[in-house]
Design a protein around this motif. Structure first.
Motif, mmCIF file in Angstrom:
data_model
loop_
_atom_site.group_PDB
_atom_site.id
_atom_site.type_symbol
_atom_site.label_atom_id
_atom_site.label_comp_id
_atom_site.label_asym_id
_atom_site.label_seq_id
_atom_site.Cartn_x
_atom_site.Cartn_y
_atom_site.Cartn_z
ATOM 1 N N VAL A 12 0.835 -1.208 0.000
ATOM 2 C CA VAL A 12 0.000 0.000 0.000
ATOM 3 C C VAL A 12 0.866 1.253 0.000
ATOM 4 C CG1 VAL A 12 -1.692 1.298 1.354
ATOM 5 C CG2 VAL A 12 -1.952 -1.168 1.089
ATOM 6 N N PHE A 13 1.939 1.243 0.771
ATOM 7 C CA PHE A 13 2.851 2.392 0.825
ATOM 8 C C PHE A 13 3.502 2.624 -0.530
ATOM 9 C CE2 PHE A 13 7.120 4.111 1.550
ATOM 10 C CZ PHE A 13 6.781 5.330 2.116
ATOM 11 N N ILE A 14 3.970 1.559 -1.163
ATOM 12 C CA ILE A 14 4.606 1.694 -2.473
ATOM 13 C C ILE A 14 3.602 2.189 -3.505
ATOM 14 C CG2 ILE A 14 5.621 0.371 -4.382
ATOM 15 C CD1 ILE A 14 7.043 -1.320 -2.255
ATOM 16 N N PHE A 15 2.356 1.717 -3.419
ATOM 17 C CA PHE A 15 1.336 2.184 -4.363
ATOM 18 C C PHE A 15 1.125 3.683 -4.238
ATOM 19 C CE2 PHE A 15 -3.125 3.377 -4.996
ATOM 20 C CZ PHE A 15 -3.186 3.213 -6.361
ATOM 21 N N PHE A 16 0.914 4.163 -3.018
ATOM 22 C CA PHE A 16 0.652 5.590 -2.860
ATOM 23 C C PHE A 16 1.884 6.427 -3.172
ATOM 24 C CE2 PHE A 16 -3.037 4.133 -0.312
ATOM 25 C CZ PHE A 16 -4.011 4.800 -1.032
ATOM 26 N N LEU A 19 2.055 6.495 -6.855
ATOM 27 C CA LEU A 19 0.973 7.338 -7.360
ATOM 28 C C LEU A 19 1.332 8.811 -7.222
ATOM 29 C CD1 LEU A 19 -1.902 7.299 -8.551
ATOM 30 C CD2 LEU A 19 -2.763 7.421 -6.221
ATOM 31 N N ILE A 20 1.935 9.180 -6.125
ATOM 32 C CA ILE A 20 2.319 10.576 -5.905
ATOM 33 C C ILE A 20 3.461 10.978 -6.821
ATOM 34 C CG2 ILE A 20 3.360 12.146 -4.219
ATOM 35 C CD1 ILE A 20 1.731 10.615 -2.067
ATOM 36 N N SER A 37 -5.033 11.029 -16.195
ATOM 37 C CA SER A 37 -5.436 10.590 -14.863
ATOM 38 C C SER A 37 -5.633 9.081 -14.829
ATOM 39 C CB SER A 37 -6.710 11.306 -14.423
ATOM 40 O OG SER A 37 -7.796 10.940 -15.255
ATOM 41 N N TYR A 38 -6.213 8.510 -15.884
ATOM 42 C CA TYR A 38 -6.393 7.056 -15.931
ATOM 43 C C TYR A 38 -5.047 6.344 -16.055
ATOM 44 C CZ TYR A 38 -11.386 7.770 -16.572
ATOM 45 O OH TYR A 38 -12.689 8.130 -16.409
ATOM 46 N N HIS A 39 -4.200 6.838 -16.924
ATOM 47 C CA HIS A 39 -2.907 6.204 -17.132
ATOM 48 C C HIS A 39 -2.001 6.366 -15.906
ATOM 49 C CE1 HIS A 39 -3.351 4.838 -21.219
ATOM 50 N NE2 HIS A 39 -3.892 6.004 -21.547
ATOM 51 N N ALA A 40 -2.130 7.456 -15.211
ATOM 52 C CA ALA A 40 -1.309 7.666 -14.026
ATOM 53 C C ALA A 40 -1.617 6.618 -12.963
ATOM 54 C CB ALA A 40 -1.532 9.074 -13.468
ATOM 55 N N ALA A 41 -2.883 6.362 -12.736
ATOM 56 C CA ALA A 41 -3.257 5.346 -11.742
ATOM 57 C C ALA A 41 -2.826 3.956 -12.196
ATOM 58 C CB ALA A 41 -4.761 5.380 -11.497
ATOM 59 N N ILE A 47 3.828 -0.062 -11.315
ATOM 60 C CA ILE A 47 5.114 0.169 -10.648
ATOM 61 C C ILE A 47 5.094 -0.385 -9.235
ATOM 62 C CG2 ILE A 47 6.607 1.997 -9.739
ATOM 63 C CD1 ILE A 47 6.055 3.515 -12.326
ATOM 64 N N SER A 48 3.982 -0.235 -8.530
ATOM 65 C CA SER A 48 3.911 -0.807 -7.184
ATOM 66 C C SER A 48 3.977 -2.322 -7.244
ATOM 67 C CB SER A 48 2.648 -0.348 -6.457
ATOM 68 O OG SER A 48 1.493 -0.820 -7.116
#
Length: 77
Positions: A12-16, A19-20, A37-41, A47-48
């Protein structure tokens, strides 16, 4: 059970974190605001996942090495 909790927390930490970090980069590459916005998520999730697989592989290799050392230590005695 404790390791599963730490792995979940790390995922979860790596995901956020990704994402940031990745979201603004992907948004500025050339996608429109909606596509970006879709591609960023999506890229943040990928990557996470990549870093989670790398961390899990490193942990598995560490455990294998510890078991090998333990077995080699038992054989010497």
């Amino acid at each position: 059970m404790k390791r599963i909790g730490w792995a979940l927390f790390a995922t979860v930490f790596i995901f956020f974190l990704s994402l940031i970090v990745i979201a603004p980069i992907i948004s500025n590459i050339g996608y429109s605001s909606v596509e970006g916005s879709y591609h960023a998520a999506t890229h943040a999730i990928l990557i996470s996942l990549l870093f989670t697989v790398i961390v899990c592989t490193m942990m598995i290799m560490e455990e294998i090495n510890l078991i090998k050392e333990k077995l080699n230590g038992d054989k010497k005695v």
